[in-house]
Structure formats: structure tokens, C-alpha cells
Design an enzyme around this catalytic site. Structure first.
Site, mmCIF file in Angstrom:
data_model
loop_
_atom_site.group_PDB
_atom_site.id
_atom_site.type_symbol
_atom_site.label_atom_id
_atom_site.label_comp_id
_atom_site.label_asym_id
_atom_site.label_seq_id
_atom_site.Cartn_x
_atom_site.Cartn_y
_atom_site.Cartn_z
ATOM 1 N N ASP A 87 37.427 41.764 46.278
ATOM 2 C CA ASP A 87 37.841 40.947 47.132
ATOM 3 C C ASP A 87 38.939 41.954 47.198
ATOM 4 O OD1 ASP A 87 38.371 39.152 44.784
ATOM 5 O OD2 ASP A 87 39.683 37.949 46.180
ATOM 6 N N GLU A 149 38.584 36.682 43.629
ATOM 7 C CA GLU A 149 39.836 36.895 42.404
ATOM 8 C C GLU A 149 41.035 36.202 43.061
ATOM 9 O OE1 GLU A 149 42.337 38.551 40.051
ATOM 10 O OE2 GLU A 149 42.326 39.149 41.621
#
Length: 398
Positions: A87, A149
């Protein structure tokens, strides 16, 4: 017989070109944490599967996100994990000079969202999987590519228990966050909370007939601040961090509607950055006891429905500095480093450390470029990353 130097350079160049081609594809997936990463992990799963890796995808509850975990080499304990998160942070309200989801190379710099944080490392590791698959690996080599994350290490927090359940016990992990290829052996944790106080509104002239949520929020904050001196005293001897102790920060306090109204609702947003996991437990235990033994009884004595609700925004474990750290020692040899460092930003490394691995953080690009408009990683940093990963291959066959 060793190939001539020109042949070695040509091979390195080929790998770099392949890596940049893959990076271009990965940047093209707009995997902002609020959105899906499924297309990107499907692409990576296909590429790793083509190399002969055993690939598993673990979806989140929504079915829109997935962790990828793949393995080359023999089954069994030990081995090493190459890990990165898929991400990226949003680009809204950022002044980019080019399309953030189209890789742009200019003067040996590679621009695009996620280039350094951390699709550059993922691209390099995935390209090197083809090389690793041709080796006689003596121990497992794992690839862990996670989701979310940037919003609390949610993917890694889901993946680690899955590995534990399956009895997968790697010995080491390399987290490829952007460190300019410096070897990082430690960082503080980061724990963020939102606490909501629900009291009882009333007229300000009769405060004893209501439950003032703002006042209880203030008492909660004062208790948090009273813990600061305890945390200073708990600082480990020769702590490498600045400051060397666990910190607490109150980010915001909201509550009430008017001067003459007893505040029925209030909210506190706060964080702590533990230098050791035991500090985090100490703070949470202390505040829990204060709420359960003092604040809630006093609130509910007036209004039985009053309550205090804590929302965990994110609990990112710190990476504790260890005297014995095989991953640190290995990567130091691979990059030719004479020492290791600590950093102020958080990573997924502490979660892997909790699984019993020795863990190090080392990857291409600078954290100074992460999360900013015109994020970039240099071609030279990508070369350095590939060199490290190539040298790693030699260690996996002995």
C-alpha cells in the site's frame, strides 16, 4: 570459471532493466491504503508462481485486500523472509509535477507514488526470485508482501498469526523500507488511540446533576502525563534513541458544545512511542486500571449508562535492538556496512521479531522522499539493492 567482468555488468544491467520495468507496472497500481491491492498482489503472485514458488494469498475480512506469502526452496524451519508492503499513502492535495501513478525517469531518478516506499524493493525482490529459483537453496526463502502498513500495519498483524498457526518459522527477515541501503537494527513502536467519553449533559448551573465528559477526559489526560516521569526512569541503559525513553503525546482534545452546558461527550486522541514493548504494556495497564477503578465508577455513580470507549487506531510494535541479530549481521556483510543504526519511523519489523525472527530493515530510497509529492528513488539505489540481493543468493546455497 568466472565470467569476464563485462559479462557480470551486462547481467546486472539486465536485472536492473527488468526491475525498472516491473516497478513501472507496480507504480501503475494505485494501491492507496483506502483502496484494494488485489490487482497488484495477483500480478506478483503470478510472477512468483512462474518462478516455481509456492504462493498463498490471505484476504482480509472485506475481501478487497490480501497478503501474499510465497516460498522458494525446501520446506521446514529456518530461512529468510524478504518483506515489503504493497500500500501507499494518498496523493490528494499534493502538488505533483507528473502523474503519480505513472513511473517517470528523469536524470537517474524514478518518480512515482511508492517508488521508494516501497515498491522499489518489492520489484527488486520479485525479479531476483527468478535467479533464486535456479539456485540449490539449502533453506527456505520467503516473500511477504502485505497490505495496509500505512494505516497501522494491519496486513502484517494479520499475517504473523497465520504463519504461527501454520507452523512456519523463518529464522530471519529483511524489511525493505527506504533506508538509503543503511542497515537499521531498531526503531520505536507507535501506538495510537482515540478515547471517547460519554457522560450526561445538563445545565452548567448544576454540575453535580450531570457527568461532565470533558472533565473526565481532562483527568484521563493528566494521568497520561503523570506517566511521563515513570517512562523516563524506565529508559534502557544506553538507549540508542532520541529521546532515549518512551514518549507520550496528546494530539487533540475535543468536547462540549457551550459555556453553560455540561459536556455530554468528549474525545482524546493520543499516541505513545515505546522504546521497548514492556513500556507499552506498562502504560496500557496503568491507564486501564485508572479508568476501571476511578473514572468509570465516579461517572456511573451519577449516570449508569456513562462509559469510556477506547479505539485502537494502530499498534505498531517497535524493533528492539538485540545484541544477537543474525539478520543484521548478514545484511551488514552483504552491503559492506561497519555498523547499524536506529530510526524514528515505524515499520512492520517488530511484528516479525515477535514471531521469533532476527530482523533488519534495509532498502532502497530515502525516507525523506516518502509520503511527499514527487516521491522518487534513484537508479543508483536500485542498483545497490540488486547487488545486495544478488550477494544474498550466494548465502542461500551454503
Amino acid at each position: 570459471m568466472q565470467p569476464p567482468p563485462s559479462a557480470v555488468r551486462e547481467t546486472v544491467t539486465d536485472r536492473l532493466e527488468d526491475t525498472l520495468d516491473l516497478l513501472q507496472s507496480l507504480v501503475g497500481y494505485p494501491t492507496v491504503s483506502a483502496d484494494s491491492n488485489l490487482e497488484m498482489v495477483a500480478d506478483l503472485a503470478s510472477r512468483l508462481g512462474d518462478c516455481g514458488a509456492r504462493v498463498d494469498l490471505f484476504s482480509d475480512e472485506s475481501g478487497t485486500k490480501a497478503n501474499l506469502f510465497a516460498t522458494l526452496g525446501p520446506e521446514g524451519d529456518g530461512g529468510l523472509v524478504l518483506s515489503g508492503h504493497t500500500d501507499v499513502v494518498p496523493v490528494e492535495d499534493q502538488d505533483w509535477s507528473s502523474d503519480p501513478f505513472v513511473l517517470l525517469e528523469h536524470e537517474e531518478l524514478l518518480y512515482g507514488r511508492g517508488t521508494c516506499d516501497m515498491k522499489g524493493f518489492i520489484a527488486a525482490a520479485t525479479v531476483m526470485a527468478r535467479e533464486y529459483s535456479q539456485l540449490d537453496l539449502k533453506r527456505p526463502l520467503h516473500f511477504a508482501f502485505t497490505y495496509d502498513e500505512e494505516v497501522g500495519c494491519l496486513g502484517a498483524r494479520s499475517l504473523v498469526p497465520e504463519l504461527r498457526k501454520r507452523g512456519i518459522k523463518p529464522a530471519m527477515a529483511v524489511i525493505g523500507e527506504p533506508t538509503s541501503m543503511r542497515v537499521i537494527e531498531g526503531h520505536k513502536g507507535c501506538c495510537e488511540y482515540t478515547v471517547r467519553f460519554n457522560g450526561l449533559e445538563g445545565h452548567g448551573s448544576s454540575p453535580d446533576l450531570g457527568v461532565n465528559a470533558a472533565e473526565y477526559a481532562a483527568r484521563y489526560v493528566m494521568h497520561l502525563l503523570s506517566l511521563r516521569n515513570d517512562l523516563v526512569q524506565r529508559a534502557p541503559v544506553q538507549s540508542p534513541f532520541t529521546p532515549p525513553w518512551t514518549t507520550i503525546n496528546v494530539g487533540s482534545i475535543h468536547g462540549g458544545v457551550a459555556h453553560n452546558v455540561i459536556a455530554g461527550k468528549a474525545e482524546v486522541e493520543w499516541e505513545m512511542r515505546p522504546v521497548q514493548n514492556s513500556d507499552g504494556e506498562f502504560v496500557k495497564r496503568s491507564i486501564h486500571h485508572f479508568v476501571e477503578r476511578e473514572l468509570l465508577p465516579a461517572m456511573q455513580n451519577v449516570h449508569p449508562d456513562a462509559d469510556i470507549v477506547t479505539e485502537v487506531i494502530g499498534e505498531v510494535a517497535g524493533l528492539e535492538v538485540m545484541d544477537d541479530n543474525a539478520a543484521r549481521d548478514l545484511v551488514s556483510r552483504l552491503v559492506g556496512a561497519n555498523g547499524a543504526h536506529v530510526v524514528p519511523f515505524g515499520t512492520e519489523a517488530g511484528l516479525f521479531q515477535e514471531l521469533g525472527m532476527s530482523v533488519v530493515v534495509c532498502g532502497p530510497g530515502s525516507i525523506e522522499q516518502a509520503h511527499k509529492p514527487d516521491e522518487f528513488v534513484s537508479v543508483e539505489q536500485m542498483r545497490s539493492c540488486l547487488t545486495m540481493l544478488e550477494r544474498l543468493g550466494d548465502q542461500l546455497t551454503v
